[in-house]
Design a protein around this motif. Structure first.
Motif, mmCIF file in Angstrom:
data_model
loop_
_atom_site.group_PDB
_atom_site.id
_atom_site.type_symbol
_atom_site.label_atom_id
_atom_site.label_comp_id
_atom_site.label_asym_id
_atom_site.label_seq_id
_atom_site.Cartn_x
_atom_site.Cartn_y
_atom_site.Cartn_z
ATOM 1 N N ALA A 42 -3.098 23.944 -52.386
ATOM 2 C CA ALA A 42 -1.808 23.178 -52.177
ATOM 3 C C ALA A 42 -1.637 23.064 -50.925
ATOM 4 O O ALA A 42 -2.134 23.540 -50.152
ATOM 5 N N SER A 43 -0.836 21.807 -50.735
ATOM 6 C CA SER A 43 -0.602 21.592 -49.195
ATOM 7 C C SER A 43 0.953 21.241 -49.130
ATOM 8 O O SER A 43 1.572 20.810 -49.930
ATOM 9 N N SER A 44 1.269 21.270 -47.821
ATOM 10 C CA SER A 44 2.899 20.962 -47.513
ATOM 11 C C SER A 44 2.807 20.500 -46.163
ATOM 12 O O SER A 44 1.911 20.828 -45.319
ATOM 13 N N ARG A 45 3.864 19.738 -46.046
ATOM 14 C CA ARG A 45 4.035 19.074 -44.642
ATOM 15 C C ARG A 45 4.608 19.863 -43.807
ATOM 16 O O ARG A 45 5.908 20.616 -43.956
ATOM 17 N N MET A 46 4.168 20.043 -42.345
ATOM 18 C CA MET A 46 4.698 21.015 -41.422
ATOM 19 C C MET A 46 6.052 20.462 -40.903
ATOM 20 O O MET A 46 5.986 19.347 -40.600
ATOM 21 N N GLY A 47 7.209 21.150 -40.893
ATOM 22 C CA GLY A 47 8.352 20.688 -40.323
ATOM 23 C C GLY A 47 9.471 21.251 -40.758
ATOM 24 O O GLY A 47 9.560 21.875 -41.831
ATOM 25 N N THR A 48 10.562 21.035 -39.896
ATOM 26 C CA THR A 48 11.748 21.986 -40.059
ATOM 27 C C THR A 48 12.507 21.651 -41.570
ATOM 28 O O THR A 48 12.498 20.332 -41.842
ATOM 29 N N GLY A 49 12.658 22.545 -42.365
ATOM 30 C CA GLY A 49 13.281 22.276 -43.685
ATOM 31 C C GLY A 49 12.380 21.777 -44.669
ATOM 32 O O GLY A 49 12.802 21.432 -45.760
ATOM 33 N N THR A 74 -0.230 22.088 -43.367
ATOM 34 C CA THR A 74 -0.498 23.319 -44.045
ATOM 35 C C THR A 74 -1.115 23.448 -45.409
ATOM 36 O O THR A 74 -0.899 22.599 -46.484
ATOM 37 N N LEU A 75 -2.094 24.125 -45.707
ATOM 38 C CA LEU A 75 -2.968 24.421 -46.843
ATOM 39 C C LEU A 75 -3.194 25.622 -47.295
ATOM 40 O O LEU A 75 -3.228 26.608 -46.546
ATOM 41 N N TYR A 76 -3.088 25.997 -48.562
ATOM 42 C CA TYR A 76 -2.852 26.954 -49.279
ATOM 43 C C TYR A 76 -4.063 27.196 -50.176
ATOM 44 O O TYR A 76 -4.292 26.184 -51.016
ATOM 45 N N TRP A 77 -4.754 28.367 -50.479
ATOM 46 C CA TRP A 77 -5.505 28.375 -51.555
ATOM 47 C C TRP A 77 -4.985 29.824 -52.321
ATOM 48 O O TRP A 77 -4.425 30.864 -52.007
ATOM 49 N N TYR A 78 -4.735 29.393 -53.766
ATOM 50 C CA TYR A 78 -4.177 30.403 -54.812
ATOM 51 C C TYR A 78 -5.350 30.724 -55.808
ATOM 52 O O TYR A 78 -5.967 29.694 -56.122
#
Lengths: 111, 115
Positions: free
Chosen positions: B93-100, B31-35
């Motif tokens: 920003a980025s985040s790892r996809m996955g439950t929780g 997951t990747l976000y632009w702010y």
């Protein structure tokens, strides 16, 4: 969409005292509430977060509380130190969704 | 583990010119976000990608902003033409996809000044 209100905008405390920053959110579907610390010219750094199935979380001098019924959450910093001076942002989101941020609190630690 | 990388760090352009920003997320983060962070405000989400697909672009001014994430890794954000009010720091920003797994990690940002 989500709306996050953050207070106060500026907070000045004596070194060693506690600081409390409060946020409210509007979307009852939000279930993830992180707090970020941002120093001047730097990136936001995650300092603590809480999920909607938990009422309180603590990490050394930092704690966060969540009241889902009232839709508000707070950051508590105890025994403040000069290096705690920064801008703090609360945020709310639905897990992996993008976050909605508050406007920030400028925390000033007076020596 | 390397953090989120962004370039350039600073950019100054005149209004009506175009500009592009680049982001490389943490390895393995789907997951990747632009702010967009205007001075004195909190970051505002512009667009969210899951792998190479757009999840949320509801706050992206599509008449002038565009973004892509080819091959589900690097991403570029473009502004054409720029306006004075686009002056801000653009954070990836980025985040790892996955439950929780919700934590978002930010890059250093690109500070854009439009004159």
């Amino acid at each position: 969409g989500e709306n996050v209100e953050q207070h106060p905008s500026t907070l000045s405390v004596q070194e060693g005292d506690s600081a409390v920053i409060k946020c409210t959110y509007s979307d009852s579907a939000s279930n993830y509430f992180p707090w970020y610390k941002q120093e001047l010219g730097k990136r936001p750094q995650l300092i603590i977060d809480i999920r909607s199935n938990v009422g309180e979380k603590k990490d050394q001098r930092i704690a966060v509380t969540l009241n889902k019924t009232a839709k508000h959450f707070s950051l508590h910093i105890t025994e403040t130190q000069p290096e705690d001076s920064a801008v703090y942002f609360c945020a709310a989101g639905g897990g992996a969704d993008g976050l909605t941020f508050g406007k920030g609190t400028h925390l000033i630690i007076q020596p | 583990e390397a953090g989120v990388a962004q370039s350039p760090r600073y950019k100054i352009i005149e209004k009506r010119q175009s500009v592009a920003f680049w982001c490389n997320p943490i390895s393995g983060h789907a997951t990747l976000y632009w702010y967009q962070q205007i001075l004195g405000q909190g970051p505002k989400l512009l667009i969210q990608f899951q792998n190479n697909g757009v999840v949320d672009d509801s706050q992206l001014p599509k008449d002038r902003f565009s973004a892509e994430r080819l091959k589900g890794v690097d991403s570029t954000l473009k502004i054409q033409p720029a306006k004075l009010e686009d002056s801000a720091v653009y954070l990836c920003a980025s985040s790892r996809m996955g439950t929780g797994t919700y934590e978002q990690y930010f890059g250093p940002g690109t500070r854009l000044t439009v004159t």
